[in-house]
Each structure stands twice: as structure tokens, then as C-alpha cells.
Design a protein around this motif. Sequence first.
Motif, PDB file in Angstrom:
ATOM      1  N   VAL A 127       3.779   1.475  -1.149  1.00 12.38           N
ATOM      2  CA  VAL A 127       3.356   2.875  -1.097  1.00 12.38           C
ATOM      3  C   VAL A 127       3.436   3.342   0.348  1.00 12.38           C
ATOM      4  O   VAL A 127       2.842   2.738   1.247  1.00 12.38           O
ATOM      5  CB  VAL A 127       1.922   3.037  -1.636  1.00 12.38           C
ATOM      6  N   ASN A 128       4.184   4.407   0.585  1.00 18.42           N
ATOM      7  CA  ASN A 128       4.408   4.894   1.942  1.00 18.42           C
ATOM      8  C   ASN A 128       3.162   5.586   2.505  1.00 18.42           C
ATOM      9  O   ASN A 128       2.273   6.010   1.757  1.00 18.42           O
ATOM     10  CB  ASN A 128       5.591   5.864   1.970  1.00 18.42           C
ATOM     11  N   HIS A 129       3.124   5.695   3.820  1.00 16.84           N
ATOM     12  CA  HIS A 129       1.999   6.337   4.497  1.00 16.84           C
ATOM     13  C   HIS A 129       1.870   7.790   4.036  1.00 16.84           C
ATOM     14  O   HIS A 129       2.873   8.494   3.863  1.00 16.84           O
ATOM     15  CB  HIS A 129       2.192   6.287   6.015  1.00 16.84           C
ATOM     16  N   GLY A 130       0.638   8.215   3.850  1.00 16.98           N
ATOM     17  CA  GLY A 130       0.385   9.573   3.393  1.00 16.98           C
ATOM     18  C   GLY A 130       0.144   9.666   1.908  1.00 16.98           C
ATOM     19  O   GLY A 130      -0.201  10.743   1.393  1.00 16.98           O
ATOM     20  N   TYR A 131       0.340   8.568   1.195  1.00 17.94           N
ATOM     21  CA  TYR A 131       0.119   8.531  -0.251  1.00 17.94           C
ATOM     22  C   TYR A 131      -0.890   7.436  -0.585  1.00 17.94           C
ATOM     23  O   TYR A 131      -0.936   6.395   0.073  1.00 17.94           O
ATOM     24  CB  TYR A 131       1.428   8.262  -1.003  1.00 17.94           C
ATOM     25  N   THR A 132      -1.682   7.670  -1.616  1.00 25.36           N
ATOM     26  CA  THR A 132      -2.659   6.674  -2.051  1.00 25.36           C
ATOM     27  C   THR A 132      -2.026   5.739  -3.071  1.00 25.36           C
ATOM     28  O   THR A 132      -0.944   6.024  -3.615  1.00 25.36           O
ATOM     29  CB  THR A 132      -3.878   7.351  -2.685  1.00 25.36           C
ATOM     30  N   LYS A 133      -2.702   4.635  -3.339  1.00 26.57           N
ATOM     31  CA  LYS A 133      -2.210   3.699  -4.348  1.00 26.57           C
ATOM     32  C   LYS A 133      -2.178   4.363  -5.733  1.00 26.57           C
ATOM     33  O   LYS A 133      -1.283   4.097  -6.534  1.00 26.57           O
ATOM     34  CB  LYS A 133      -3.079   2.450  -4.385  1.00 26.57           C
ATOM     35  N   GLY A 134      -3.153   5.228  -5.982  1.00 27.08           N
ATOM     36  CA  GLY A 134      -3.164   5.936  -7.258  1.00 27.08           C
ATOM     37  C   GLY A 134      -1.964   6.851  -7.412  1.00 27.08           C
ATOM     38  O   GLY A 134      -1.381   6.944  -8.504  1.00 27.08           O
ATOM     39  N   GLU A 135      -1.589   7.518  -6.341  1.00 29.30           N
ATOM     40  CA  GLU A 135      -0.411   8.392  -6.396  1.00 29.30           C
ATOM     41  C   GLU A 135       0.855   7.568  -6.574  1.00 29.30           C
ATOM     42  O   GLU A 135       1.774   7.973  -7.309  1.00 29.30           O
ATOM     43  CB  GLU A 135      -0.342   9.226  -5.122  1.00 29.30           C
ATOM     44  N   GLY A 136       0.904   6.425  -5.902  1.00 26.09           N
ATOM     45  CA  GLY A 136       2.055   5.542  -6.081  1.00 26.09           C
ATOM     46  C   GLY A 136       2.159   5.044  -7.509  1.00 26.09           C
ATOM     47  O   GLY A 136       3.255   4.998  -8.087  1.00 26.09           O
ATOM     48  N   LEU A 137       1.019   4.662  -8.080  1.00 23.83           N
ATOM     49  CA  LEU A 137       1.004   4.191  -9.470  1.00 23.83           C
ATOM     50  C   LEU A 137       1.448   5.300 -10.412  1.00 23.83           C
ATOM     51  O   LEU A 137       2.250   5.071 -11.330  1.00 23.83           O
ATOM     52  CB  LEU A 137      -0.402   3.716  -9.839  1.00 23.83           C
ATOM     53  N   GLY A 138       0.958   6.515 -10.185  1.00 27.65           N
ATOM     54  CA  GLY A 138       1.351   7.642 -11.030  1.00 27.65           C
ATOM     55  C   GLY A 138       2.840   7.926 -10.949  1.00 27.65           C
ATOM     56  O   GLY A 138       3.493   8.203 -11.966  1.00 27.65           O
ATOM     57  N   ALA A 139       3.399   7.831  -9.741  1.00 23.97           N
ATOM     58  CA  ALA A 139       4.839   8.062  -9.572  1.00 23.97           C
ATOM     59  C   ALA A 139       5.653   7.023 -10.330  1.00 23.97           C
ATOM     60  O   ALA A 139       6.686   7.346 -10.943  1.00 23.97           O
ATOM     61  CB  ALA A 139       5.193   8.027  -8.085  1.00 23.97           C
ATOM     62  N   GLU A 140       5.193   5.778 -10.323  1.00 20.51           N
ATOM     63  CA  GLU A 140       5.902   4.719 -11.039  1.00 20.51           C
ATOM     64  C   GLU A 140       5.795   4.883 -12.554  1.00 20.51           C
ATOM     65  O   GLU A 140       6.759   4.645 -13.285  1.00 20.51           O
ATOM     66  CB  GLU A 140       5.354   3.351 -10.616  1.00 20.51           C
ATOM     67  N   ILE A 141       4.625   5.322 -13.015  1.00 19.87           N
ATOM     68  CA  ILE A 141       4.444   5.530 -14.457  1.00 19.87           C
ATOM     69  C   ILE A 141       5.362   6.636 -14.956  1.00 19.87           C
ATOM     70  O   ILE A 141       6.105   6.474 -15.929  1.00 19.87           O
ATOM     71  CB  ILE A 141       2.970   5.868 -14.778  1.00 19.87           C
ATOM     72  N   VAL A 142       5.326   7.787 -14.272  1.00 17.21           N
ATOM     73  CA  VAL A 142       6.137   8.927 -14.721  1.00 17.21           C
ATOM     74  C   VAL A 142       7.625   8.637 -14.556  1.00 17.21           C
ATOM     75  O   VAL A 142       8.434   8.952 -15.443  1.00 17.21           O
ATOM     76  CB  VAL A 142       5.742  10.196 -13.942  1.00 17.21           C
ATOM     77  N   GLY A 143       8.003   8.018 -13.440  1.00 13.28           N
ATOM     78  CA  GLY A 143       9.408   7.700 -13.228  1.00 13.28           C
ATOM     79  C   GLY A 143       9.961   6.758 -14.282  1.00 13.28           C
ATOM     80  O   GLY A 143      11.072   6.951 -14.788  1.00 13.28           O
TER      81      GLY A 143
END
Length: 287
Positions: free
Chosen positions: A169-185
Motif C-alpha cells: 500500500v503506497n504512502h497516503g493510503y490506508t490498509k483499508g483503502e488498499g484492501l478495498g481497491a483490491e476487492i473492487v479491482g
Amino acid sequence: MAENKEEDVNLGANQFTERQPLGTAAQTDKDYKEPPPAPLFEPGELKSWSFYRAGIAEFVATFLFLYITILTVMGVGRSPSKCASVGIQGIAWSFGGMIFALVYCTAGISGGHINPAVTFGLFLARKLSLTRTVFYIVMQCLGAICGAGVVKGFMVGPYQTLKGGANFVNHGYTKGEGLGAEIVGTFVLVYTVFSATDAKRSARDSHVPLLAPLPIGFAVFLVHLATIPITGTGINPARSLGAAIIYNKAHAWDDHWIFWVGPFIGAALAASYHQIVIRAIPFKTKA
């Protein structure tokens, strides 16, 4: 004479009936029968050469996928500026284009999964046995590890400096946002796989099987454009595992669970949506 003209008009209006039913009317069983679900365990598969040939095809395809895509990521990273390289768009095209080519090459042998999330989604839809599912995932992960390993062999120093194409997960994003991006993608990818390979559509429209690799590859391309800034885009646990093992630094493992949990949740949601809502399989009456 007027009566004859009126008859001609009525005849013309009803002469050509609707040959392509729409909506629920298209969900008839006149030209298609739902195949039986795959058994959970299929011991006979272990005695078949086609079973092992399919696993080898998944290994080779995932090996080539990681080799080309990680090499592209390394090339972009080594360039002095994005303008001097293919940039993020080129990375996205690399991932999408390789999926397009490899699905086309292996679809007739193994189904062209090249991704444990796709395999898991098809397993939930009862398209695969558990035996084949586990075998495919193992072969995909081994292929990914070997593919990333060959890239590192070509450029040992730059590979470590450029973080080996590993996902985090890149700087500026939370783990939750990273998880959400992976789920939707992953939902976008697996839903596209189900739609492009739908057996009912293939039976009705002969062009669908020929075009299937194109929308799948394009879906991968679009998801990468959207989520590279967030997670580097995983949506493929084998790809994330191969890069993480060969790079093998702490921060690559800190977020690694996201790239298994997210894709598997996304695949499960896509499989459920396609089977329950789109195909309405649980609601169909048995003949």
C-alpha cells in the motif's frame, strides 16, 4: 383493393418476429442446458495426462506473465523520468496485453486462469473440482516465483533498489483503502471472466469464445490504470507472492495479506453476483 393493402400492411408489421429475445426472455432452456456442477473431489483426474498438462500450462503462463510484467516495471523504474519510458500506461498495457495473449494461448488447455483469484471464483461457481483448484493455484504460484526470479537474475542490483515490483500500500493510503481497491479491482476482473466465458452465451453467439481473451485483458489494463497509484495493483495473489518472495524485504510482507484476502473476497463476490443475479441459477426450476 383497400382491404388488400391493409392486409399487406398488417403482414409486413408482423412478418419478422423477434429472433433474439431480451432480458428474462433470453433465459430459456430451448437451446442450452446447464452443465452439472463439478464434483468436489475427482480422483480420476490424477490419472489423466490432461490434468497435469493443464497444470504445466498454468505454470508456464504465469512464469511468462511475471517475467514480462516485472521486467516492464523495472524498466520504468530505472528511467530518469516517466516521459523517458512507457510510464504507468505502459505498465498497465504490459499486464493487460500479457493476459490477453496468455489467455488466448492457454484457454483451450487449462482455461487460461493465470490467477488464483480467477481459479477460486470458478471453484465457487462449481466449474472446477477442489483437486484441480489446489493444483492450479500451486502451479500458478510456482510459475510466478520462477518468473520474478529470472528477472532478478538479469538485474540483481536494480531489482532490490526498485523494490522488485512487489505490491504494498503506497504512502497516503490506508490498509483499508488498499484492501478495498483490491476487492473492487478483482471483482471487475473475475466478473469479466465469467461474462466472457459464459457457456450459454457461447452456445448462442459463436463469436464469444474467440473474443473472450480481449475483454479479460482489457479489464486487467483498466484496473491497473486505476489502482497502480494505490497498491501497485495486485488482483492476482500469485503475482504478489512471486514478487514478494524474490524481493523478500519486510515492507513487502507487511501488507501481503491484503493481496490474498482482497482478491479472494472480490472473486467470491463476482462469482456470487454472476451465478445468483445474472444467471439466476438458484431460481431455475429443474426439469
